[in-house]
Design an enzyme around this catalytic site. Structure first.
Site, PDB file in Angstrom:
ATOM      1  N   HIS A  86     -11.614 -39.415  23.238  1.00 25.96           N
ATOM      2  CA  HIS A  86     -11.995 -39.154  24.624  1.00 25.96           C
ATOM      3  C   HIS A  86     -10.757 -38.610  25.331  1.00 25.96           C
ATOM      4  O   HIS A  86      -9.802 -39.350  25.596  1.00 25.96           O
ATOM      5  CB  HIS A  86     -12.490 -40.438  25.285  1.00 25.96           C
ATOM      6  CG  HIS A  86     -13.677 -41.028  24.605  1.00 25.96           C
ATOM      7  ND1 HIS A  86     -13.917 -42.380  24.546  1.00 25.96           N
ATOM      8  CD2 HIS A  86     -14.700 -40.428  23.927  1.00 25.96           C
ATOM      9  CE1 HIS A  86     -15.035 -42.599  23.883  1.00 25.96           C
ATOM     10  NE2 HIS A  86     -15.521 -41.428  23.489  1.00 25.96           N
ATOM     11  N   GLU A 102      -8.439 -40.078  28.237  1.00 27.97           N
ATOM     12  CA  GLU A 102      -7.756 -41.348  28.016  1.00 27.97           C
ATOM     13  C   GLU A 102      -6.334 -41.064  27.517  1.00 27.97           C
ATOM     14  O   GLU A 102      -5.973 -41.327  26.373  1.00 27.97           O
ATOM     15  CB  GLU A 102      -8.571 -42.198  27.054  1.00 27.97           C
ATOM     16  CG  GLU A 102      -9.936 -42.539  27.641  1.00 27.97           C
ATOM     17  CD  GLU A 102     -10.945 -43.088  26.642  1.00 27.97           C
ATOM     18  OE1 GLU A 102     -10.558 -43.393  25.490  1.00 27.97           O
ATOM     19  OE2 GLU A 102     -12.131 -43.201  27.006  1.00 27.97           O
ATOM     20  N   HIS A 135      -7.687 -45.899  22.567  1.00 25.78           N
ATOM     21  CA  HIS A 135      -8.494 -45.477  23.719  1.00 25.78           C
ATOM     22  C   HIS A 135      -7.938 -46.037  25.024  1.00 25.78           C
ATOM     23  O   HIS A 135      -6.977 -46.799  25.044  1.00 25.78           O
ATOM     24  CB  HIS A 135      -9.933 -45.999  23.555  1.00 25.78           C
ATOM     25  CG  HIS A 135     -10.756 -45.257  22.557  1.00 25.78           C
ATOM     26  ND1 HIS A 135     -11.701 -44.319  22.918  1.00 25.78           N
ATOM     27  CD2 HIS A 135     -10.768 -45.307  21.209  1.00 25.78           C
ATOM     28  CE1 HIS A 135     -12.273 -43.839  21.825  1.00 25.78           C
ATOM     29  NE2 HIS A 135     -11.720 -44.419  20.777  1.00 25.78           N
ATOM     30  N   GLU A 144      -7.982 -50.712  23.290  1.00 24.83           N
ATOM     31  CA  GLU A 144      -8.294 -50.255  24.645  1.00 24.83           C
ATOM     32  C   GLU A 144      -7.181 -50.665  25.605  1.00 24.83           C
ATOM     33  O   GLU A 144      -6.787 -51.822  25.665  1.00 24.83           O
ATOM     34  CB  GLU A 144      -9.618 -50.857  25.126  1.00 24.83           C
ATOM     35  CG  GLU A 144     -10.840 -50.449  24.309  1.00 24.83           C
ATOM     36  CD  GLU A 144     -11.357 -49.064  24.661  1.00 24.83           C
ATOM     37  OE1 GLU A 144     -10.806 -48.427  25.590  1.00 24.83           O
ATOM     38  OE2 GLU A 144     -12.334 -48.625  24.012  1.00 24.83           O
TER      39      GLU A 144
END
Length: 376
Positions: free
Chosen positions: A168, A171, A261, A337
């Site tokens: 993504h 990010e 991410h 994350e």
């Protein structure tokens, strides 16, 4: 005393994204552009000129319709006047509008959803690392926009470790993490790096989505495809980035994989695993939990209490890379994350979650891996 300079906002540069829909004095009304051929949007990156010493108000009117509106409460936009240091700006969210207020000291100020990691910086990183002793570079293939998909290989050990980031593209903390990982792994004076290089071969893809990165996308590639929903059946037409990477993984094998991410809404650092895969083994699960718990002991910037819900047995989404790789290779896989906001357990009012903290977390992740690489 000279006349005031005219204010201007532009985004016609690498990873730029904003649309000016109105201006009244020192206030701009803005909108974030959608990812190409997609409804996703949240990443913004633009330049303000001519505003030295002026109290400027920047209103993003369509923030409420963004991909993750839950990411706005408690969030602070990042601002820089030297493009090196990114501070938190005064930011508020109400009635679907994100409002940024700032008084620049100079006539150039850049604003972004998070500290950007441009494709030019990516190329500099790849070039800098590729000439270091023991590092091998290859292109896994080309993207739909014709960019190279860079892979750096480090180490000579039998264990096959894959680290990959920015499926993504918005990010950007994920590639800051990669910069930290590469700097540590290639340091000849670092004992952890020397041990890891002897035990494992690292295959590192610092940016899985160059097209989305350059285009200023939040979540998708050049044709609006979310790459982290393509791992079950990637194609040259929709997701060559995944197709090429998975082919290389198939060739090398995978013992450990980390997909890096950022999360828009959760103000913590956490990892997500592969619970629910059909081929789950207790050994995989034990090693995954060992990594998670060891990292939590190593750094206060990581915790295990908050994160995503766990899939029920047999219900894992195999289109996502962590699940697909754990199921296909029997490896230990995880999704790391980091927050766009801050780590609320250890907040930093000036910087929030930052490039420096992302890079330090990478170093801590590698030290954690070193403690268990022999058992993977």
């Amino acid at each position: 005393m000279g006349a005031k300079l005219a204010l201007g906002i532009s985004a016609a540069f690498d990873s730029g994204n904003i649309i000016v829909v109105g201006q009244e004095g020192d206030r701009f009304d803005l909108e974030i552009a959608r990812d190409h051929e997609s409804d996703f949007y949240q990443w913004f990156h633009f330049r303000l000129t001519g505003a030295a010493g002026r109290d400027v108000t920047l209103r993003i009117l369509n923030a409420g319709g963004a991909a993750y509106p839950g990411g706005w409460p408690g969030y602070h936009a990042r601002v820089s006047e030297d493009r090196q240091h990114w501070h938190q700006a005064e930011t508020g969210y109400a009635d679907g509008v994100l409002t940024i207020r700032h008084r620049p000291a100079t006539n150039n100020a850049w604003f972004a959803y998070f500290a950007p990691y441009s494709m030019e910086r990516h190329h500099d990183l790849v070039a800098r690392m590729a000439v270091r002793p023991g590092v091998r570079h290859r292109s896994l293939g080309q993207t739909l926009d014709g960019q190279e998909l860079d892979c750096l290989t480090v180490g000579t050990g039998a264990k096959q470790v894959w680290l990959y980031a920015r499926q993504h593209p918005g990010e950007t903390m994920a590639e800051w993490w990669m910069e930290g990982a590469l700097e540590r792994l290639t340091d000849d004076q670092d004992s952890v790096a020397r041990a890891l290089r002897a035990a494992a071969t690292f295959h590192i893809v610092p940016n899985m989505n160059p097209d989305g990165s350059r285009r200023g996308h939040l979540r998708t590639n050049a044709v609006g495809v979310n790459l982290n929903r393509e791992w079950h059946e990637p194609s040259a037409e929709r997701s060559p980035e995944v197709l090429h990477t998975l082919a290389a993984m198939q060739e090398s094998g995978v013992d450990f994989a980390m997909d890096v991410h950022g999360d828009e809404a959760i103000p913590h650092v956490f990892i997500a695993g592969f619970e629910g895969i059909p081929a789950w083994t207790d050994r995989q699960g034990e090693l995954y939990h060992r990594f998670r718990d060891t990292l939590a002991r190593r750094t206060p910037d990581f915790q295990t209490a908050r994160g995503y819900d766990v899939a029920a047995p047999g219900k894992a989404n195999l289109s996502m890379s962590t699940n697909q790789l754990a199921n296909r290779f029997g490896c230990v896989a995880m999704t790391l994350e980091m927050p766009f906001k801050d780590n609320d357990d250890l907040p930093d009012p000036a910087y929030g979650w930052s490039p420096a903290r992302s890079k330090q977390l990478a170093a801590d992740c590698l030290a954690t891996l070193n403690e268990m690489i022999g058992d993977i």
